[in-house]
Design an enzyme around this catalytic site. Sequence first.
Site, PDB file in Angstrom:
ATOM      1  N   ASP A   1       0.859  -1.170   0.000  1.00  9.62           N
ATOM      2  CA  ASP A   1       0.000   0.000   0.000  1.00  9.62           C
ATOM      3  C   ASP A   1       0.904   1.232   0.000  1.00  9.62           C
ATOM      4  O   ASP A   1       1.947   1.227   0.661  1.00  9.62           O
ATOM      5  CB  ASP A   1      -0.914   0.015   1.230  1.00  9.62           C
ATOM      6  CG  ASP A   1      -2.146   0.864   0.975  1.00  9.62           C
ATOM      7  OD1 ASP A   1      -2.988   0.460   0.159  1.00  9.62           O
ATOM      8  OD2 ASP A   1      -2.252   1.958   1.570  1.00  9.62           O
TER       9      ASP A   1
ATOM     10  N   HIS B   1       9.848   4.947  -3.847  1.00 12.09           N
ATOM     11  CA  HIS B   1       9.403   4.321  -2.602  1.00 12.09           C
ATOM     12  C   HIS B   1       9.068   2.851  -2.812  1.00 12.09           C
ATOM     13  O   HIS B   1       9.435   1.985  -2.039  1.00 12.09           O
ATOM     14  CB  HIS B   1       8.183   5.094  -2.082  1.00 12.09           C
ATOM     15  CG  HIS B   1       7.134   5.373  -3.133  1.00 12.09           C
ATOM     16  ND1 HIS B   1       7.426   5.980  -4.325  1.00 12.09           N
ATOM     17  CD2 HIS B   1       5.811   5.085  -3.200  1.00 12.09           C
ATOM     18  CE1 HIS B   1       6.340   6.071  -5.062  1.00 12.09           C
ATOM     19  NE2 HIS B   1       5.342   5.532  -4.398  1.00 12.09           N
TER      20      HIS B   1
HETATM   21  P1  IMP Z   1      -1.290   2.214  -4.276  1.00 10.33           P
HETATM   22  O1  IMP Z   1      -1.449   1.796  -2.842  1.00 10.33           O
HETATM   23  O2  IMP Z   1       0.017   1.753  -4.890  1.00 10.33           O
HETATM   24  O3  IMP Z   1      -2.494   1.841  -5.108  1.00 10.33           O
HETATM   25  O4  IMP Z   1      -1.219   3.821  -4.279  1.00 10.33           O
HETATM   26  C1  IMP Z   1      -2.295   4.618  -3.781  1.00 10.33           C
HETATM   27  C2  IMP Z   1      -2.265   6.017  -4.397  1.00 10.33           C
HETATM   28  O5  IMP Z   1      -1.075   6.721  -3.973  1.00 10.33           O
HETATM   29  C3  IMP Z   1      -2.205   6.049  -5.925  1.00 10.33           C
HETATM   30  O6  IMP Z   1      -3.493   5.965  -6.499  1.00 10.33           O
HETATM   31  C4  IMP Z   1      -1.575   7.426  -6.175  1.00 10.33           C
HETATM   32  O7  IMP Z   1      -2.533   8.457  -6.038  1.00 10.33           O
HETATM   33  C5  IMP Z   1      -0.584   7.544  -5.018  1.00 10.33           C
HETATM   34  N1  IMP Z   1       0.726   7.006  -5.435  1.00 10.33           N
HETATM   35  C6  IMP Z   1       1.301   5.853  -4.984  1.00 10.33           C
HETATM   36  N2  IMP Z   1       2.482   5.655  -5.602  1.00 10.33           N
HETATM   37  C7  IMP Z   1       2.657   6.696  -6.437  1.00 10.33           C
HETATM   38  C8  IMP Z   1       3.704   7.035  -7.362  1.00 10.33           C
HETATM   39  O8  IMP Z   1       4.712   6.318  -7.550  1.00 10.33           O
HETATM   40  N3  IMP Z   1       3.526   8.190  -8.045  1.00 10.33           N
HETATM   41  C9  IMP Z   1       2.443   8.985  -7.890  1.00 10.33           C
HETATM   42  N4  IMP Z   1       1.445   8.710  -7.075  1.00 10.33           N
HETATM   43  C10 IMP Z   1       1.538   7.560  -6.343  1.00 10.33           C
END
Ligand code: IMP
Length: 192
Positions: free
Chosen positions: A68, A175
């Site tokens: 996450d 990250h």
């Molecule tokens: P997830 O948990 O990887 O689905 O990330 C949740 C949300 O965090 C995504 O929908 C983006 O809005 C933001 N996010 C996570 N990683 C990135 C990244 O590498 N670049 C830009 N936004 C990110």
Amino acid sequence: MQLCFATNNAHKLKEIRAILGDSFELKTLNEINCEEELPETTDTIEGNSHQKAEYVWEHFHINCFADDSGLEITALNGAPGVHSAYYSGTRNHQKNIERVLNELQDADDRSAQFKTVITLILNGQSQQFEGIIKGNLLHQPRGTEGFGYDPIFVPESHDRTFAEMTLEEKGKLSHRARAFSKLVDFLQSYQG
Ligand code: IMP
């Protein structure tokens, strides 16, 4: 050893499969016949990561990991954080960026970090791996690569946004890459 990556994101799976090689047989949620949405109802990135992995372990009894991620902005006390995906009320990246830029209008401190937390559950024992990249937020989006908040995020010691970098360049810094590299190091040395 069989290991479920609690995702149906083919891109994420391909990347990690390539790194892990043959020692782990990685399964997607579809491949373990998990058709339901995984719960993500806690108020932290750590909590949601754990909640998803725990759901798979409890319902399918297979070793697994879940990730996450989110953007944490200092001047907004860590928001949007766990709410990054739907910060504007929809999953629209442009609208999410607009909300962030509006809220930062009067802020001098534009520092922020992206964070990924992976929860691994092996034989019922859980542990987390964290990856962080610190940086600063621009006043206007720049670049067309990537997704989410990439067009406004400039990683520390760089002058281009994530959206102005190639996938490969971002992949060395991100990250997500940092958290996955810790997970892979652990799994490669795992003797269980
Ligand atoms: P997830 O948990 O990887 O689905 O990330 C949740 C949300 O965090 C995504 O929908 C983006 O809005 C933001 N996010 C996570 N990683 C990135 C990244 O590498 N670049 C830009 N936004 C990110």
